[in-house]
Design an enzyme around this catalytic site. Structure first.
Site, PDB file in Angstrom:
ATOM      1  N   HIS A 152      -9.246  -3.676  -2.166  1.00  0.00           N
ATOM      2  CA  HIS A 152      -8.279  -2.865  -1.396  1.00  0.00           C
ATOM      3  C   HIS A 152      -8.727  -1.400  -1.341  1.00  0.00           C
ATOM      4  O   HIS A 152      -8.686  -0.763  -0.288  1.00  0.00           O
ATOM      5  CB  HIS A 152      -6.899  -3.003  -2.055  1.00  0.00           C
ATOM      6  CG  HIS A 152      -5.786  -2.245  -1.390  1.00  0.00           C
ATOM      7  ND1 HIS A 152      -4.740  -2.861  -0.732  1.00  0.00           N
ATOM      8  CD2 HIS A 152      -5.523  -0.907  -1.295  1.00  0.00           C
ATOM      9  CE1 HIS A 152      -3.911  -1.944  -0.249  1.00  0.00           C
ATOM     10  NE2 HIS A 152      -4.353  -0.746  -0.583  1.00  0.00           N
ATOM     11  N   GLU A 153      -9.188  -0.872  -2.486  1.00  0.00           N
ATOM     12  CA  GLU A 153      -9.547   0.557  -2.542  1.00  0.00           C
ATOM     13  C   GLU A 153     -10.848   0.843  -1.792  1.00  0.00           C
ATOM     14  O   GLU A 153     -10.959   1.862  -1.110  1.00  0.00           O
ATOM     15  CB  GLU A 153      -9.658   1.033  -3.999  1.00  0.00           C
ATOM     16  CG  GLU A 153      -8.384   0.866  -4.826  1.00  0.00           C
ATOM     17  CD  GLU A 153      -7.126   1.433  -4.182  1.00  0.00           C
ATOM     18  OE1 GLU A 153      -7.182   2.534  -3.585  1.00  0.00           O
ATOM     19  OE2 GLU A 153      -6.079   0.779  -4.258  1.00  0.00           O
ATOM     20  N   HIS A 188     -10.116   1.157   1.700  1.00  0.00           N
ATOM     21  CA  HIS A 188      -9.589   2.491   2.032  1.00  0.00           C
ATOM     22  C   HIS A 188     -10.725   3.474   2.311  1.00  0.00           C
ATOM     23  O   HIS A 188     -10.646   4.287   3.228  1.00  0.00           O
ATOM     24  CB  HIS A 188      -8.770   3.067   0.861  1.00  0.00           C
ATOM     25  CG  HIS A 188      -7.302   2.778   0.940  1.00  0.00           C
ATOM     26  ND1 HIS A 188      -6.525   3.136   2.008  1.00  0.00           N
ATOM     27  CD2 HIS A 188      -6.461   2.176   0.064  1.00  0.00           C
ATOM     28  CE1 HIS A 188      -5.266   2.758   1.787  1.00  0.00           C
ATOM     29  NE2 HIS A 188      -5.199   2.170   0.625  1.00  0.00           N
ATOM     30  N   CYS A 195       0.844  -1.191   0.000  1.00  0.00           N
ATOM     31  CA  CYS A 195       0.000   0.000   0.000  1.00  0.00           C
ATOM     32  C   CYS A 195       0.881   1.243   0.000  1.00  0.00           C
ATOM     33  O   CYS A 195       1.855   1.327   0.749  1.00  0.00           O
ATOM     34  CB  CYS A 195      -0.895  -0.016   1.239  1.00  0.00           C
ATOM     35  SG  CYS A 195      -1.984   1.411   1.367  1.00  0.00           S
TER      36      CYS A 195
END
Ligand code: ZN
Length: 183
Positions: A146-147, A150, A104
């Site tokens: 993953h995004e 976030h 990341c």
């Protein structure tokens, strides 16, 4: 120069705010997206970035189709060079999972293994406020997960195992020229 904030900054732990539809093509949002583009381009290993990573608590992420095409020309040949996702929502996740290595841009220089769904579909708005849906497998499906994490204040290290630090000067030697990518 746009800074990418690092783990420990509380903005990374916030649930990011949705962008209102009228605001999609506004100069404010365009500026945020161009700052994200600049920040991503400043990192040689970057493949995607979410707005909170440049200290903007907004539900936007950007994927470099260009880097994906270099990583896997066969699978991603039809992707545009850049894809912007505004207010993304994951609509489908395959039951089938795989363990993938992740890194990341906001958690330098840790890498770890994360169990992710092999396939994912996402619904989002583009910069013109038009809704679209896209399915993905492999690295792009991992990026979606993953995004969106976030945007919900979640970092990959919350889910990863076998976490290790690999400093940039050692990456090439460790991976025998196979490039590690960060999101
Ligand atoms: Zn990340």
């Amino acid at each position: 120069m746009v800074d990418i904030i690092q783990n420990g900054n509380p903005i990374l732990r916030e649930v990011a705010h949705p962008v209102s539809l009228e605001e999609c093509g506004s100069s404010r949002i365009k500026k945020v997206i161009s700052d994200m583009r600049e920040a991503l381009a400043s990192q040689s290993d970057g493949v995607a970035i979410a707005a909170p990573q440049i200290a903007q608590s907004l539900r936007i992420f950007l994927v470099s189709g260009k880097v994906l095409k270099e990583a896997n020309p066969e699978l991603y040949k039809d992707l545009p060079d850049e894809i912007v996702f505004i207010n993304p929502e994951i609509t489908k996740l395959s039951k089938e999972t795989q363990i993938l290595e992740e890194g990341c841009l906001s958690v330098r220089w840790l890498y770890g293994k994360v169990k992710r769904s092999k396939k994912a579909s996402i619904r989002a708005y583009d910069v013109t406020g038009k809704k679209f849906e896209r399915g993905a497998s492999g690295l792009l499906a991992q990026i979606f997960q993953h995004e969106v994490d976030h945007l919900n204040g979640v970092l990959f290290i919350d889910k990863a195992f076998d976490i290790e630090e690999v400093l940039p000067e050692h990456i090439e030697a460790r991976t025998k020229n196979k490039k590690k990518l960060s999101e």
